[in-house]
Design a protein around this motif. Sequence first.
Motif, PDB file in Angstrom:
ATOM      1  N   ALA A  63       0.826  -1.206   0.000  1.00  0.00           N
ATOM      2  CA  ALA A  63       0.000   0.000   0.000  1.00  0.00           C
ATOM      3  C   ALA A  63       0.861   1.256   0.000  1.00  0.00           C
ATOM      4  CB  ALA A  63      -0.924  -0.004   1.213  1.00  0.00           C
ATOM      5  N   HIS A  64       1.993   1.220   0.685  1.00  0.00           N
ATOM      6  CA  HIS A  64       2.839   2.411   0.771  1.00  0.00           C
ATOM      7  C   HIS A  64       3.794   2.525  -0.410  1.00  0.00           C
ATOM      8  CE1 HIS A  64       5.073   5.693   2.699  1.00  0.00           C
ATOM      9  NE2 HIS A  64       6.156   5.109   2.185  1.00  0.00           N
ATOM     10  N   ASP A  68       6.069  -2.083  -7.309  1.00  0.00           N
ATOM     11  CA  ASP A  68       7.445  -2.123  -7.815  1.00  0.00           C
ATOM     12  C   ASP A  68       8.410  -2.838  -6.881  1.00  0.00           C
ATOM     13  OD1 ASP A  68       6.606  -0.758 -10.011  1.00  0.00           O
ATOM     14  OD2 ASP A  68       7.374   1.195  -9.362  1.00  0.00           O
ATOM     15  N   VAL A  69       8.061  -2.960  -5.611  1.00  0.00           N
ATOM     16  CA  VAL A  69       8.974  -3.622  -4.677  1.00  0.00           C
ATOM     17  C   VAL A  69       8.558  -5.082  -4.436  1.00  0.00           C
ATOM     18  CG1 VAL A  69       9.632  -1.464  -3.567  1.00  0.00           C
ATOM     19  CG2 VAL A  69       7.725  -2.800  -2.637  1.00  0.00           C
ATOM     20  N   PHE A  70       7.752  -5.614  -5.347  1.00  0.00           N
ATOM     21  CA  PHE A  70       7.336  -7.012  -5.249  1.00  0.00           C
ATOM     22  C   PHE A  70       7.685  -7.750  -6.538  1.00  0.00           C
ATOM     23  CE2 PHE A  70       4.908  -5.059  -1.924  1.00  0.00           C
ATOM     24  CZ  PHE A  70       4.798  -6.040  -0.957  1.00  0.00           C
ATOM     25  N   GLN A  71       7.975  -9.039  -6.391  1.00  0.00           N
ATOM     26  CA  GLN A  71       8.238  -9.894  -7.532  1.00  0.00           C
ATOM     27  C   GLN A  71       6.916 -10.344  -8.156  1.00  0.00           C
ATOM     28  OE1 GLN A  71      10.949 -13.073  -6.362  1.00  0.00           O
ATOM     29  NE2 GLN A  71      11.911 -11.736  -4.847  1.00  0.00           N
ATOM     30  N   PRO A  72       6.961 -10.866  -9.370  1.00  0.00           N
ATOM     31  CA  PRO A  72       5.720 -11.312 -10.023  1.00  0.00           C
ATOM     32  C   PRO A  72       4.939 -12.352  -9.227  1.00  0.00           C
ATOM     33  CG  PRO A  72       7.478 -11.145 -11.631  1.00  0.00           C
ATOM     34  CD  PRO A  72       8.113 -10.936 -10.290  1.00  0.00           C
ATOM     35  N   ASP A  73       5.652 -13.170  -8.409  1.00  0.00           N
ATOM     36  CA  ASP A  73       4.951 -14.190  -7.629  1.00  0.00           C
ATOM     37  C   ASP A  73       4.348 -13.649  -6.340  1.00  0.00           C
ATOM     38  OD1 ASP A  73       7.175 -13.785  -6.058  1.00  0.00           O
ATOM     39  OD2 ASP A  73       7.872 -15.870  -6.104  1.00  0.00           O
ATOM     40  N   GLY A  74       4.464 -12.332  -6.123  1.00  0.00           N
ATOM     41  CA  GLY A  74       3.881 -11.719  -4.940  1.00  0.00           C
ATOM     42  C   GLY A  74       4.810 -11.611  -3.759  1.00  0.00           C
ATOM     43  N   ARG A  75       6.012 -12.140  -3.902  1.00  0.00           N
ATOM     44  CA  ARG A  75       6.973 -12.047  -2.797  1.00  0.00           C
ATOM     45  C   ARG A  75       7.722 -10.718  -2.857  1.00  0.00           C
ATOM     46  NH1 ARG A  75       7.439 -16.565   0.053  1.00  0.00           N
ATOM     47  NH2 ARG A  75       6.551 -18.470  -0.833  1.00  0.00           N
ATOM     48  N   LEU A  76       8.153 -10.275  -1.693  1.00  0.00           N
ATOM     49  CA  LEU A  76       8.849  -8.993  -1.604  1.00  0.00           C
ATOM     50  C   LEU A  76      10.171  -9.043  -2.370  1.00  0.00           C
ATOM     51  CD1 LEU A  76       8.694  -6.189  -0.159  1.00  0.00           C
ATOM     52  CD2 LEU A  76      10.075  -7.207   1.665  1.00  0.00           C
ATOM     53  N   ARG A  82      15.327  -2.249  -0.712  1.00  0.00           N
ATOM     54  CA  ARG A  82      16.555  -1.710  -0.114  1.00  0.00           C
ATOM     55  C   ARG A  82      16.956  -0.413  -0.795  1.00  0.00           C
ATOM     56  NH1 ARG A  82      20.251  -5.548  -1.438  1.00  0.00           N
ATOM     57  NH2 ARG A  82      19.494  -6.896   0.218  1.00  0.00           N
ATOM     58  N   TRP A  83      16.891  -0.394  -2.131  1.00  0.00           N
ATOM     59  CA  TRP A  83      17.241   0.832  -2.842  1.00  0.00           C
ATOM     60  C   TRP A  83      16.303   1.982  -2.481  1.00  0.00           C
ATOM     61  CZ3 TRP A  83      21.606   2.174  -4.668  1.00  0.00           C
ATOM     62  CH2 TRP A  83      22.465   1.263  -5.273  1.00  0.00           C
ATOM     63  N   ARG A  84      15.033   1.677  -2.300  1.00  0.00           N
ATOM     64  CA  ARG A  84      14.070   2.720  -1.949  1.00  0.00           C
ATOM     65  C   ARG A  84      14.400   3.349  -0.600  1.00  0.00           C
ATOM     66  NH1 ARG A  84       8.866   2.492  -4.362  1.00  0.00           N
ATOM     67  NH2 ARG A  84       8.269   4.084  -2.832  1.00  0.00           N
ATOM     68  N   ILE A  85      14.687   2.527   0.398  1.00  0.00           N
ATOM     69  CA  ILE A  85      14.909   3.097   1.725  1.00  0.00           C
ATOM     70  C   ILE A  85      16.289   3.741   1.843  1.00  0.00           C
ATOM     71  CG2 ILE A  85      13.286   1.502   2.776  1.00  0.00           C
ATOM     72  CD1 ILE A  85      15.662  -0.038   3.933  1.00  0.00           C
TER      73      ILE A  85
END
Length: 217
Positions: A63-64, A68-76, A82-85
Amino acid sequence: MPGTDDRETPPRGAIIGLTGGIASGKSLAAECFAALGIPVIDTDQISRELVEPGQACSSAIRAHFGADVFQPDGRLDRQALRWRILADPADRSALEAIMHPAIRERARDRAERAAQDAPYVIVVVPLLAEPAVWPAYRDWLDGVITVTAPPDSRRERLLVRPGIDEEQADRLIALQTDDRARLAISDYRLDNVSDRAALRQAVAELDRRLRQTPRAR
């Protein structure tokens, strides 16, 4: 009073926090404690559990931060996150607000249950000395161990981890508080300045001390 249990609450083993800078040797120290029969609660492992698809923290991250920070299978996608933070302190604070309370609650519950049948329990909390983290742990930890290592050694260890380049390694180290802050909240220190055998020996010596500490209530 009828129905009241007047028996004294049995003592439990101490709950000891284990912290240290990134790549300082916390995981190896934790493995050494586990090999000695001590329960180890790893908050990194808990964080991985909490971001599995369908978990509340995973939904809050999506939601936040968006898809873009998830893989196609729904995993983080940990590298993307890491790049975002690293790029935005506000994003780092948002992630901490999502994860830290949930991690702390699960870690405390597991530690308190494990401490009923152990001389002491280790809770690995990498960011324990951070100002936003320490106050929430201070009241229920019976002690703190800090693992230290030279910055150059930590950087070398980071560079062999998948997906971490020199820029990321330097920024990851710089983002964290330093050893002075960690040692200021610590009761015990493990210096990881030699080889694995030396750290194992240091853990064994500390284990003997901790087993002699009176059990907490």
